[in-house]
Design an enzyme around this catalytic site. Structure first.
Site, mmCIF file in Angstrom:
data_model
loop_
_atom_site.group_PDB
_atom_site.id
_atom_site.type_symbol
_atom_site.label_atom_id
_atom_site.label_comp_id
_atom_site.label_asym_id
_atom_site.label_seq_id
_atom_site.Cartn_x
_atom_site.Cartn_y
_atom_site.Cartn_z
ATOM 1 N N GLY A 39 -40.044 -38.773 0.742
ATOM 2 C CA GLY A 39 -39.920 -39.914 1.650
ATOM 3 C C GLY A 39 -39.756 -39.453 3.089
ATOM 4 O O GLY A 39 -40.532 -39.837 3.981
ATOM 5 N N ALA A 40 -38.752 -38.592 3.318
ATOM 6 C CA ALA A 40 -38.482 -38.117 4.676
ATOM 7 C C ALA A 40 -39.694 -37.369 5.231
ATOM 8 O O ALA A 40 -40.052 -37.532 6.402
ATOM 9 C CB ALA A 40 -37.250 -37.216 4.657
ATOM 10 N N ASP A 232 -48.071 -22.058 3.360
ATOM 11 C CA ASP A 232 -47.179 -22.773 2.440
ATOM 12 C C ASP A 232 -47.733 -24.192 2.234
ATOM 13 O O ASP A 232 -47.856 -24.951 3.193
ATOM 14 C CB ASP A 232 -45.774 -22.819 3.077
ATOM 15 C CG ASP A 232 -44.745 -23.534 2.217
ATOM 16 O OD1 ASP A 232 -45.073 -23.917 1.072
ATOM 17 O OD2 ASP A 232 -43.606 -23.721 2.694
ATOM 18 N N ASP A 238 -47.569 -34.825 1.417
ATOM 19 C CA ASP A 238 -46.775 -35.762 2.229
ATOM 20 C C ASP A 238 -47.407 -35.942 3.606
ATOM 21 O O ASP A 238 -47.426 -37.059 4.148
ATOM 22 C CB ASP A 238 -45.329 -35.241 2.371
ATOM 23 C CG ASP A 238 -44.641 -35.153 1.029
ATOM 24 O OD1 ASP A 238 -44.961 -35.978 0.147
ATOM 25 O OD2 ASP A 238 -43.787 -34.261 0.853
ATOM 26 N N GLY A 273 -42.640 -24.397 5.235
ATOM 27 C CA GLY A 273 -41.754 -25.563 5.095
ATOM 28 C C GLY A 273 -42.522 -26.853 5.014
ATOM 29 O O GLY A 273 -43.624 -26.980 5.552
HETATM 30 O O1 RIB Z 1 -43.580 -32.937 -1.514
HETATM 31 C C1 RIB Z 1 -42.692 -31.897 -1.182
HETATM 32 C C2 RIB Z 1 -41.283 -32.366 -1.366
HETATM 33 O O2 RIB Z 1 -41.066 -32.632 -2.738
HETATM 34 C C3 RIB Z 1 -40.229 -31.374 -0.980
HETATM 35 O O3 RIB Z 1 -39.850 -31.464 0.367
HETATM 36 C C4 RIB Z 1 -39.110 -31.650 -1.964
HETATM 37 O O4 RIB Z 1 -37.948 -32.129 -1.368
HETATM 38 C C5 RIB Z 1 -39.684 -32.621 -2.981
HETATM 39 O O5 RIB Z 1 -39.244 -33.911 -2.786
#
Ligand code: RIB
Length: 294
Positions: A39-40, A232, A238, A273
């Site tokens: 989400g974040a 990475d 996301d 990250g």
């Molecule tokens: O999609 C990557 C995320 O999946 C990571 O940041 C971890 O926290 C998991 O939620």
């Protein structure tokens, strides 16, 4: 406003050149603690591109929670919808091995994102251009959000990760569904090329470095990916979802929005990250102009 309702995790990342077998101890290369949570991450991806973005979620009353909260604030995400619970902040144990990752999430406070919090934040949610969801919060809460958004005509993009928690009855209620290839197979039990035909302009399947695939109502559309110097891949999906949400809200046609999201995702994998490599709008535009064309 894009409203992301989902998880905030502290990512505990171990990089290793030796993957341990059962009962074996090995030495890793490095360990880092960095902000994450699907989400974040999606909220940060959208906000970095310039979208007004709000986050609704839950953290614990602990140092990880404080760090995650301030991180989102610093990324210009509206954090007024982040509640504090008695549970510990969610964490993700991430093992980086051979440029790919294996993740175990312990949801903690993320599982306190409940109907009461959705009701409390409803004025923000109901005025959103797009609500963005993943599946690291409780299933009944996702159910509730989809029901309320449908009633009020608020469009929803659902990134069905982890796919295990996806309920097929949600298909009729979401505007966009963005599984990756594996999640698509887990949910539908058939090849993604077949699945998209049943859900034109709705199911958009991400294919890692190969881009993304959907059906436009007349023909399949394969929007090719961009080559990248991979460091990475954590958070690439996301970034894709955050960027796709941004582009849809900006009024891009779906194919162009997917191309924009592919470009953003390809940049994100070039740094360490989940949020480390998420690009600005200028960076995405530069790559769109520069590299391999579709
Ligand atoms: O999609 C990557 C995320 O999946 C990571 O940041 C971890 O926290 C998991 O939620």
């Amino acid at each position: 406003m894009i409203t992301v309702i989902g998880s905030l995790n502290m990512d505990l990342v171990i990089s290793t050149n030796h993957f341990p077998t059962q009962g074996q101890t090995v030495l890793g290369e490095f360990f880092e603690t960095i902000p994450g949570g699907k989400g974040a991450n999606q909220a940060v991806a959208a906000a970095r591109l310039g979208a007004p973005t709000a986050m609704i979620g839950c953290v614990g009353n602990d140092s990880f929670g404080t760090t995650l909260y301030s991180n989102l604030e610093n990324e210009n995400v509206d954090v007024k919808g982040i509640a504090t619970s008695k549970k510990a902040t969610g964490i993700a144990n991430i093992l980086l091995y051979e440029k790919d990752n294996r993740i175990i999430v312990v949801p903690g406070a993320n599982y306190d994102v409940d109907e009461a919090l959705i009701d409390q934040q409803w004025s923000v949610i109901s005025q959103s251009k797009l609500v963005v969801l993943q599946l690291e919060i409780p299933v009944p809460t996702v159910d509730y959000i989809l029901m309320k958004c449908k009633e009020s005509g608020v469009p929803v993009l659902l990134n069905p990760a982890p796919a295990k928690y996806f309920d097929v009855k949600w298909l009729k209620d979401v505007t966009y569904l963005t599984p990756n290839e594996n999640e698509c197979e887990e949910i539908f039990g058939k090849l993604f090329t077949e699945v998209v035909k049943d859900y034109p302009n709705k199911v958009i399947v991400t294919l890692g470095g190969n881009g993304a695939y959907f059906y436009d109502g007349e023909q399949p559309v394969h929007v090719k990916g961009y080559s990248a110097k991979v460091i990475d891949t954590t958070g690439a999906g996301d970034t894709f979802n955050g960027a796709l949400s941004y582009a849809i809200c900006e009024g891009y046609k779906l194919q162009e929005a997917v191309q924009f999201a592919n470009s953003a995702a390809s940049i994100s994998v070039e740094k360490f990250g989940a949020q480390g490599g998420m690009p600005s709008n200028t960076e995405v535009m530069a790559r769109l102009g520069q590299l391999k064309n579709n």
